[in-house]
Write a protein that holds these residues in place. Structure first.
Motif, PDB file in Angstrom:
ATOM      1  N   ASP B  90       0.817  -1.211   0.000  1.00  0.00           N
ATOM      2  CA  ASP B  90       0.000   0.000   0.000  1.00  0.00           C
ATOM      3  C   ASP B  90       0.852   1.262   0.000  1.00  0.00           C
ATOM      4  O   ASP B  90       0.526   2.247  -0.650  1.00  0.00           O
ATOM      5  CB  ASP B  90      -0.931   0.012   1.229  1.00  0.00           C
ATOM      6  CG  ASP B  90      -2.239  -0.702   0.928  1.00  0.00           C
ATOM      7  OD1 ASP B  90      -2.300  -1.359  -0.128  1.00  0.00           O
ATOM      8  OD2 ASP B  90      -3.180  -0.605   1.732  1.00  0.00           O
ATOM      9  N   LEU B  91       1.962   1.225   0.746  1.00  0.00           N
ATOM     10  CA  LEU B  91       2.840   2.403   0.778  1.00  0.00           C
ATOM     11  C   LEU B  91       3.460   2.619  -0.597  1.00  0.00           C
ATOM     12  O   LEU B  91       3.524   3.748  -1.090  1.00  0.00           O
ATOM     13  CB  LEU B  91       3.943   2.203   1.822  1.00  0.00           C
ATOM     14  CG  LEU B  91       3.528   2.408   3.278  1.00  0.00           C
ATOM     15  CD1 LEU B  91       4.608   1.873   4.194  1.00  0.00           C
ATOM     16  CD2 LEU B  91       3.256   3.867   3.577  1.00  0.00           C
ATOM     17  N   ALA B  92       3.899   1.516  -1.220  1.00  0.00           N
ATOM     18  CA  ALA B  92       4.518   1.637  -2.532  1.00  0.00           C
ATOM     19  C   ALA B  92       3.500   2.135  -3.552  1.00  0.00           C
ATOM     20  O   ALA B  92       3.837   2.860  -4.483  1.00  0.00           O
ATOM     21  CB  ALA B  92       5.101   0.294  -2.953  1.00  0.00           C
ATOM     22  N   ALA B  93       2.228   1.752  -3.379  1.00  0.00           N
ATOM     23  CA  ALA B  93       1.199   2.165  -4.327  1.00  0.00           C
ATOM     24  C   ALA B  93       0.629   3.531  -3.990  1.00  0.00           C
ATOM     25  O   ALA B  93      -0.148   4.089  -4.765  1.00  0.00           O
ATOM     26  CB  ALA B  93       0.072   1.132  -4.335  1.00  0.00           C
ATOM     27  N   GLY B  94       0.987   4.082  -2.829  1.00  0.00           N
ATOM     28  CA  GLY B  94       0.492   5.397  -2.458  1.00  0.00           C
ATOM     29  C   GLY B  94      -0.913   5.371  -1.888  1.00  0.00           C
ATOM     30  O   GLY B  94      -1.584   6.391  -1.845  1.00  0.00           O
ATOM     31  N   SER B  95      -1.388   4.209  -1.457  1.00  0.00           N
ATOM     32  CA  SER B  95      -2.752   4.152  -0.937  1.00  0.00           C
ATOM     33  C   SER B  95      -2.784   3.795   0.548  1.00  0.00           C
ATOM     34  O   SER B  95      -3.808   3.380   1.070  1.00  0.00           O
ATOM     35  CB  SER B  95      -3.558   3.118  -1.731  1.00  0.00           C
ATOM     36  OG  SER B  95      -2.931   1.858  -1.651  1.00  0.00           O
ATOM     37  N   ALA B  96      -1.662   3.952   1.235  1.00  0.00           N
ATOM     38  CA  ALA B  96      -1.608   3.594   2.652  1.00  0.00           C
ATOM     39  C   ALA B  96      -2.290   4.671   3.498  1.00  0.00           C
ATOM     40  O   ALA B  96      -2.410   5.819   3.078  1.00  0.00           O
ATOM     41  CB  ALA B  96      -0.156   3.417   3.086  1.00  0.00           C
TER      42      ALA B  96
END
Lengths: 301, 441
Positions: B90-96
């Protein structure tokens, strides 16, 4: 362009519609494949040459991951264990599933039941299989060792709790799980062999072994080839069963390549190194498959 | 007719796929509207796991909202076992979420080195010295997360089984030798009394041996790659196993024994386990998953008498659980997020946690009182001492090598405990692997 449209044959419209319908059927699968398989696979080949911990940009480090692998004792342990699993799992599964198929190809009472029963392990959840087999293998209270005690084995193996016996235990379970599936493929192969061949051989005085040796085996060759290829690939990428049964242990005694990739990637966040190991695994699988294809072709000729 | 239905189905599958692949992260759009009304109410998202059975996230969010009505904290559910994998994705995808939990120190380094945590040193200064575990989140003088709970490992004991075996209950002065002797006495005493329970139970985790060895051995250092400090601890564990005073490692792994059942259904008289188990045991006793019996907590046995006894501070281990701020958070929300972090480490936040049986990072008498008012917590003096007085060392030093080293040590644990390798060989293998595979990267 406009003229061609105007003078188009009446069938053109239908063809266009058919093409579109066709595409709409392929598209979901293709989009899914492209997004979930093709893109990651292409990315993998790039990542294998980088150092990347998921966050931020991957740093290009050339072939450093591969040189690291050469000196990485754990990689070689995983490699050896994978080969160990493969070398025993393939012949065992081949022989047992062929034997089962021949047995269940006879006109027996309740043959449908036995065929279903043999196929059951394949459709059972792998976690359930691992849990139950682990209990069966339990060194002190497990039924397997109690049986071994009963027949006079004074010091039965520790199975999944022993560095020496964990791999045989995993191979047994792997074979047990997959034999039903390959039995089904062999069964299909057996039923496509014309009965006249056997009759003719019988008339010529061939005994059961000769019939098996000279009719069954050669007629089954396409099936056997397919199964060997599938088994090889399956054995090299064995992962789930080992992960839930022994988690690579005790120590590193059942650590296999797929699990090592998982460990480096998802546990230690070294995605570059994990990618490079996946490429090696891929290369091994493809090399062996090509070799098998060549062998098969030569025998065909 | 048939064909058009099929086409429609085909399209119905294709369209959402295409939309899904094109749509951008919804977080970006919502945060722009948020920044337009910066002064108005703020909503923060907070990562949590198993929200139904882990009430701490909602409890903190509610208590904070009560104190700061303009800020709402909404927990977002993750899977407990795959928390770090999902969070990484999620952090890598920017949705965290805006605020996310550092479940253990092992992965904190990955987030910190990866630039996924905002510097919250100002909050650390504000919450001050009453918070234990804060130093675990310090890298190069800056703090990147604020602990809200600090679990420590205790010795749980079943008073009824001690009485049945006619063995004296722990008095807080135990060293490891006392513990081993008690485990054997309990086993034989219980057998005489016709009870099949064993003296103690050691779960399969490497922490059960290695965490305490690292915390209590002077000069032991995980990152040094010298693991000789583990030897006496493994010798003891194997001896207890050989004496039949604790379940055999092979039996525990092959039968998937759970520590909750082993202690909770009185199959063992003692167990060394983390403080989170207090709340679990109470909940299971209420629900009937565990038997009802008299129990207490004592300090874990000590390496020698210098730290043992209720007039000393016993040494134990445990990692703090902290909250960090996702750097992708909207700028206008940072102040609110920091307020929340300060709250969870404050006395009020700690009382909220203690009220549901959780060990807060903030230590004070008021918190201890709140904790022991939770129904079911053993209230004898030794239990209170155990909760209030201990020197908790981190199990995982913050380093990029920690995850790799713990994997190596995990292999050491399974090969020693299963008897597949001798202690010396296993330690040698682990040291070689640490040197050649981890510390040289």
């Amino acid at each position: 362009m406009a003229t061609t449209l105007a003078t188009r044959r009446p069938g053109g419209r239908l063809r266009l519609r058919n093409t579109l319908t066709g595409w709409s059927f392929i598209l979901p699968n293709f989009v899914g494949f492209a997004l979930l398989t093709l893109v990651p696979v292409v990315a993998l080949f790039y990542l294998a040459f980088t150092s990347w911990n998921v966050f931020g940009a991957a740093k290009w480090i050339g072939t450093a991951n591969f040189t690291r692998m050469v000196g990485d004792a754990s990689f070689w342990t995983a490699f050896r264990n994978t080969v160990y699993y493969t070398v025993f799992h393939i012949p065992l599964t081949l022989v047992i599933s062929l034997g089962l198929a021949i047995l269940l190809n006879q006109k027996l009472r309740g043959v449908a039941f036995f065929r279903t029963a043999a196929f059951f392990p394949y459709i059972t959840s792998i976690v359930a299989i691992a849990v139950v087999w682990n209990m069966l293998f339990s060194p002190q209270y497990g039924p397997i060792n109690q049986f071994l005690h009963a027949i006079g084995v004074s010091n039965p193996p520790g199975w999944t709790t022993s560095g020496t016996w964990a791999m045989p235990a995993v191979i047994i379970v792997g074979t047990w799980r997959e034999m039903g599936y390959y039995m089904l493929l062999f069964l299909a192969g057996l039923q496509s062999i014309p009965g006249e061949l056997y009759e003719a051989a019988r008339v010529d005085g061939a005994n059961a072994w000769q019939r098996f040796r000279n009719i069954t085996i050669p007629s089954l060759r396409p099936t056997t080839f397919f199964i060997t290829v599938m088994l090889t690939i399956g054995s090299f990428k064995v992962f789930d069963l080992i992960l839930v049964m022994t988690n690579g242990g005790p120590g590193q005694s059942t650590l296999v390549l797929s699990q090592y990739i998982y460990q480096k990637g998802f546990v230690e966040n070294q995605f570059g190194y994990a990618s490079s190991i996946s490429i090696v695994l891929f290369a091994i699988c493809i090399a062996i498959t090509i070799f098998q294809f060549l062998m098969n072709k030569r025998r065909d000729a | 007719m048939k064909r058009s239905i099929l086409t429609a189905i085909g399209l119905a599958v294709v369209v959402p796929l295409a939309v899904a692949s094109c749509s951008s992260s919804p977080a970006t759009t919502s945060s722009t509207t948020e920044s337009a009304t910066a002064a108005g109410p703020v909503t923060l998202s907070l990562a949590g796991w198993s929200l139904k059975t882990t009430p701490e996230f909602q409890a903190l969010a509610d208590a904070f909202h009560a104190a700061n009505p303009s800020i709402t904290v909404v927990p977002k559910e993750y899977d407990a076992t795959n928390y770090d994998t999902q969070m990484t994705a999620d952090l890598a995808a920017g949705s965290a979420p805006d605020i996310y939990v550092q479940k253990n120190l092992k992965n904190f380094a990955t987030y910190q080195i990866g630039g996924q945590l905002l510097d919250v040193s100002d909050v650390a200064t504000e919450v001050g010295g009453d918070v234990s575990g804060l130093s675990g989140y310090k890298v190069d003088g800056k703090t990147y997360a604020i602990p809200y709970r600090q679990d420590s490992w205790y010795l749980y004991y079943n008073k009824d089984l001690f009485d049945a075996a006619k063995v004296a209950v722990p008095d807080g002065s135990w060293t490891w030798d006392d513990y081993a002797a008690a485990a054997e006495d309990l086993t034989s005493g219980l057998k005489t009394a016709g009870n099949e329970a064993l003296g103690t139970y050691q779960h399969t985790w490497q922490s059960t041996v290695q965490g305490l060895a690292l915390a209590q051995t002077p000069k032991a250092d995980l990152l040094s790659g010298d693991f000789s400090y583990l030897k006496p601890f493994y010798e003891r564990a194997l001896a207890l196993q050989a004496a039949g005073a604790q379940a055999d490692y092979g039996t525990v792994t092959t039968n998937n024994l759970t520590y909750q059942a082993q202690f909770g259904t009185q199959k063992s008289a003692m167990m060394i386990m983390g403080s989170w188990y207090v709340a679990t045991l109470i909940a299971q006793q209420v629900k009937g998953d565990a038997n009802t019996f008299n129990w207490g907590i004592a300090p874990v046995p000590q390496i020698d008498s210098s730290t043992a006894g209720t007039d000393n501070t016993p040494v134990t281990f445990g990692d703090p659980t902290g909250l960090g701020i996702n750097p992708a958070i909207d700028k206008s929300k940072i102040a609110a997020a920091k307020e929340f972090l300060a709250f969870v480490a404050s006395e009020d936040g700690a009382k909220t946690l203690a009220g549901i049986g959780i060990t807060p990072a903030h230590v004070s008498d008021a918190v201890t009182t709140a904790y022991f008012s939770f129904k079911g917590v053993p209230t004898d003096d030794l239990s209170k001492f155990t909760f209030g007085t201990h020197d908790t060392k981190a199990e995982n030093p913050v380093s990029k090598y920690t995850a790799g080293l713990q994997n190596v040590l995990g292999d050491l644990h399974s090969s020693v405990m299963s008897g597949s390798a001798s202690i010396d060989d296993a330690i040698k293998t682990a040291e070689d692997r640490a040197k050649n595979e981890v510390l040289n990267q």
